[in-house]
Design a protein around this motif. Structure first.
Motif, PDB file in Angstrom:
ATOM      1  N   THR A  59      37.489  39.790  49.687  1.00 58.24           N
ATOM      2  CA  THR A  59      38.801  40.368  50.022  1.00 58.24           C
ATOM      3  C   THR A  59      39.671  39.370  50.777  1.00 58.24           C
ATOM      4  OG1 THR A  59      37.894  41.415  52.011  1.00 58.24           O
ATOM      5  CG2 THR A  59      37.991  42.754  50.012  1.00 58.24           C
ATOM      6  N   ALA A  60      39.048  38.483  51.533  1.00 60.42           N
ATOM      7  CA  ALA A  60      39.821  37.452  52.232  1.00 60.42           C
ATOM      8  C   ALA A  60      40.324  36.392  51.255  1.00 60.42           C
ATOM      9  CB  ALA A  60      38.970  36.800  53.318  1.00 60.42           C
ATOM     10  N   ARG A  61      39.588  36.139  50.177  1.00 64.40           N
ATOM     11  CA  ARG A  61      39.959  35.091  49.215  1.00 64.40           C
ATOM     12  C   ARG A  61      40.966  35.547  48.160  1.00 64.40           C
ATOM     13  NH1 ARG A  61      36.718  30.355  49.095  1.00 64.40           N
ATOM     14  NH2 ARG A  61      34.854  30.569  50.351  1.00 64.40           N
ATOM     15  N   VAL A  62      41.038  36.828  47.849  1.00 64.24           N
ATOM     16  CA  VAL A  62      41.923  37.302  46.782  1.00 64.24           C
ATOM     17  C   VAL A  62      43.376  36.885  47.020  1.00 64.24           C
ATOM     18  CG1 VAL A  62      42.896  39.360  45.668  1.00 64.24           C
ATOM     19  CG2 VAL A  62      40.424  39.144  45.951  1.00 64.24           C
ATOM     20  N   PRO A  63      43.954  37.093  48.219  1.00 67.06           N
ATOM     21  CA  PRO A  63      45.346  36.652  48.408  1.00 67.06           C
ATOM     22  C   PRO A  63      45.536  35.151  48.184  1.00 67.06           C
ATOM     23  CG  PRO A  63      44.678  38.129  50.176  1.00 67.06           C
ATOM     24  CD  PRO A  63      43.448  37.810  49.385  1.00 67.06           C
ATOM     25  N   GLU A  64      44.536  34.334  48.596  1.00 66.76           N
ATOM     26  CA  GLU A  64      44.632  32.880  48.394  1.00 66.76           C
ATOM     27  C   GLU A  64      44.655  32.551  46.895  1.00 66.76           C
ATOM     28  OE1 GLU A  64      41.286  31.038  50.303  1.00 66.76           O
ATOM     29  OE2 GLU A  64      41.621  32.157  52.160  1.00 66.76           O
ATOM     30  N   VAL A  65      43.761  33.197  46.133  1.00 60.47           N
ATOM     31  CA  VAL A  65      43.675  32.941  44.702  1.00 60.47           C
ATOM     32  C   VAL A  65      44.951  33.406  44.006  1.00 60.47           C
ATOM     33  CG1 VAL A  65      42.414  33.512  42.587  1.00 60.47           C
ATOM     34  CG2 VAL A  65      41.165  32.997  44.680  1.00 60.47           C
ATOM     35  N   ALA A  86      49.047  39.903  31.797  1.00 58.81           N
ATOM     36  CA  ALA A  86      47.981  40.900  31.634  1.00 58.81           C
ATOM     37  C   ALA A  86      46.641  40.302  32.025  1.00 58.81           C
ATOM     38  CB  ALA A  86      47.944  41.377  30.187  1.00 58.81           C
ATOM     39  N   GLY A  87      45.897  41.022  32.853  1.00 58.66           N
ATOM     40  CA  GLY A  87      44.560  40.575  33.243  1.00 58.66           C
ATOM     41  C   GLY A  87      44.542  39.516  34.329  1.00 58.66           C
ATOM     42  N   ALA A  88      45.701  39.105  34.818  1.00 57.64           N
ATOM     43  CA  ALA A  88      45.738  38.046  35.825  1.00 57.64           C
ATOM     44  C   ALA A  88      45.078  38.486  37.128  1.00 57.64           C
ATOM     45  CB  ALA A  88      47.169  37.591  36.085  1.00 57.64           C
ATOM     46  N   LEU A  89      45.273  39.736  37.490  1.00 54.11           N
ATOM     47  CA  LEU A  89      44.657  40.231  38.716  1.00 54.11           C
ATOM     48  C   LEU A  89      43.141  40.227  38.577  1.00 54.11           C
ATOM     49  CD1 LEU A  89      44.895  41.383  41.540  1.00 54.11           C
ATOM     50  CD2 LEU A  89      45.117  43.656  40.530  1.00 54.11           C
ATOM     51  N   THR A  90      42.654  40.670  37.416  1.00 47.82           N
ATOM     52  CA  THR A  90      41.213  40.670  37.162  1.00 47.82           C
ATOM     53  C   THR A  90      40.668  39.242  37.230  1.00 47.82           C
ATOM     54  OG1 THR A  90      41.405  42.612  35.765  1.00 47.82           O
ATOM     55  CG2 THR A  90      39.410  41.293  35.509  1.00 47.82           C
ATOM     56  N   ALA A  91      41.378  38.316  36.627  1.00 51.06           N
ATOM     57  CA  ALA A  91      40.948  36.913  36.642  1.00 51.06           C
ATOM     58  C   ALA A  91      40.951  36.360  38.065  1.00 51.06           C
ATOM     59  CB  ALA A  91      41.855  36.074  35.745  1.00 51.06           C
ATOM     60  N   ALA A  92      41.949  36.719  38.851  1.00 53.71           N
ATOM     61  CA  ALA A  92      42.028  36.242  40.234  1.00 53.71           C
ATOM     62  C   ALA A  92      40.874  36.787  41.063  1.00 53.71           C
ATOM     63  CB  ALA A  92      43.366  36.645  40.856  1.00 53.71           C
ATOM     64  N   VAL A  93      40.565  38.057  40.888  1.00 54.26           N
ATOM     65  CA  VAL A  93      39.444  38.657  41.619  1.00 54.26           C
ATOM     66  C   VAL A  93      38.134  38.014  41.172  1.00 54.26           C
ATOM     67  CG1 VAL A  93      38.136  40.785  41.997  1.00 54.26           C
ATOM     68  CG2 VAL A  93      40.636  40.827  42.090  1.00 54.26           C
ATOM     69  N   ARG A  94      37.994  37.793  39.873  1.00 60.57           N
ATOM     70  CA  ARG A  94      36.775  37.152  39.358  1.00 60.57           C
ATOM     71  C   ARG A  94      36.592  35.771  39.981  1.00 60.57           C
ATOM     72  NH1 ARG A  94      37.528  37.466  33.921  1.00 60.57           N
ATOM     73  NH2 ARG A  94      36.465  39.462  33.901  1.00 60.57           N
ATOM     74  N   ARG A  95      37.671  34.982  40.049  1.00 62.96           N
ATOM     75  CA  ARG A  95      37.590  33.642  40.670  1.00 62.96           C
ATOM     76  C   ARG A  95      37.197  33.756  42.133  1.00 62.96           C
ATOM     77  NH1 ARG A  95      42.117  32.367  37.394  1.00 62.96           N
ATOM     78  NH2 ARG A  95      43.539  32.871  39.083  1.00 62.96           N
ATOM     79  N   ALA A  96      37.782  34.733  42.835  1.00 62.05           N
ATOM     80  CA  ALA A  96      37.466  34.915  44.257  1.00 62.05           C
ATOM     81  C   ALA A  96      36.000  35.274  44.455  1.00 62.05           C
ATOM     82  CB  ALA A  96      38.369  35.986  44.874  1.00 62.05           C
ATOM     83  N   VAL A  97      35.481  36.149  43.593  1.00 64.51           N
ATOM     84  CA  VAL A  97      34.070  36.544  43.690  1.00 64.51           C
ATOM     85  C   VAL A  97      33.163  35.345  43.432  1.00 64.51           C
ATOM     86  CG1 VAL A  97      32.244  37.915  42.581  1.00 64.51           C
ATOM     87  CG2 VAL A  97      34.440  38.980  43.143  1.00 64.51           C
TER      88      VAL A  97
END
Length: 140
Positions: free
Chosen positions: A8-14, A26-37
């Motif tokens: 959750t701390a990394r999602v805004p950075e990504v 489309a799907g950018a948020l999912t991709a950003a969360v995936r990268r953060a995880v």
């Protein structure tokens, strides 16, 4: 819980690094969360590996003064959900480095990430005669 906090701390950075136009795709948020995880798990794996190496080094030192440091490290490992394995019966987590005989002597413990079940650092065993080896259930 520690991993979730890191994610959750990394999602805004990504998201910021992705830029405004990519976030709207489309799907950018999912991709950003995936990268953060993935970044958080990679960071945890690196940290856990280094911590296991430090603990193994401390553990292998002579018993002189080891108790207070070992106690602090044990508590820290437990908090991070890292398991120190000192029983040779868990042979899939160890490498046999030398010796002959039917029993094993523990040279260094193995470390397992309880969150993933993966071995972080393999332990080391030496083959010895039955009388010199660790008895089942004996803690080192």
């Amino acid at each position: 819980m520690t991993v979730i906090k890191g994610v959750t701390a990394r999602v805004p950075e990504v998201l910021a690094a992705a830029g405004a136009e990519e976030v709207h795709a489309a799907g950018a948020l999912t991709a950003a969360v995936r990268r953060a995880v993935l970044e958080e798990f990679r960071t945890r794996a690196q940290f856990a590996g280094r911590l296991a190496e430090i603990d193994a080094l401390l553990w292998s030192r002579a018993a002189d003064g080891r108790d207070s440091v070992e106690g602090a490290m044990t508590a820290h490992l437990r908090e991070l959900r890292l398991l120190r394995v000192t029983q040779p019966e868990e042979s899939d987590r160890f490498v046999v480095v030398e010796g002959e005989g039917d029993a094993f002597e523990l040279l260094s413990p193995a470390y397992v990430d309880e969150l993933t079940g993966k071995v972080i650092l393999a332990g080391r065993l030496r083959r010895v005669s039955k009388s010199a080896g660790l008895q089942s259930g004996e803690e080192s």
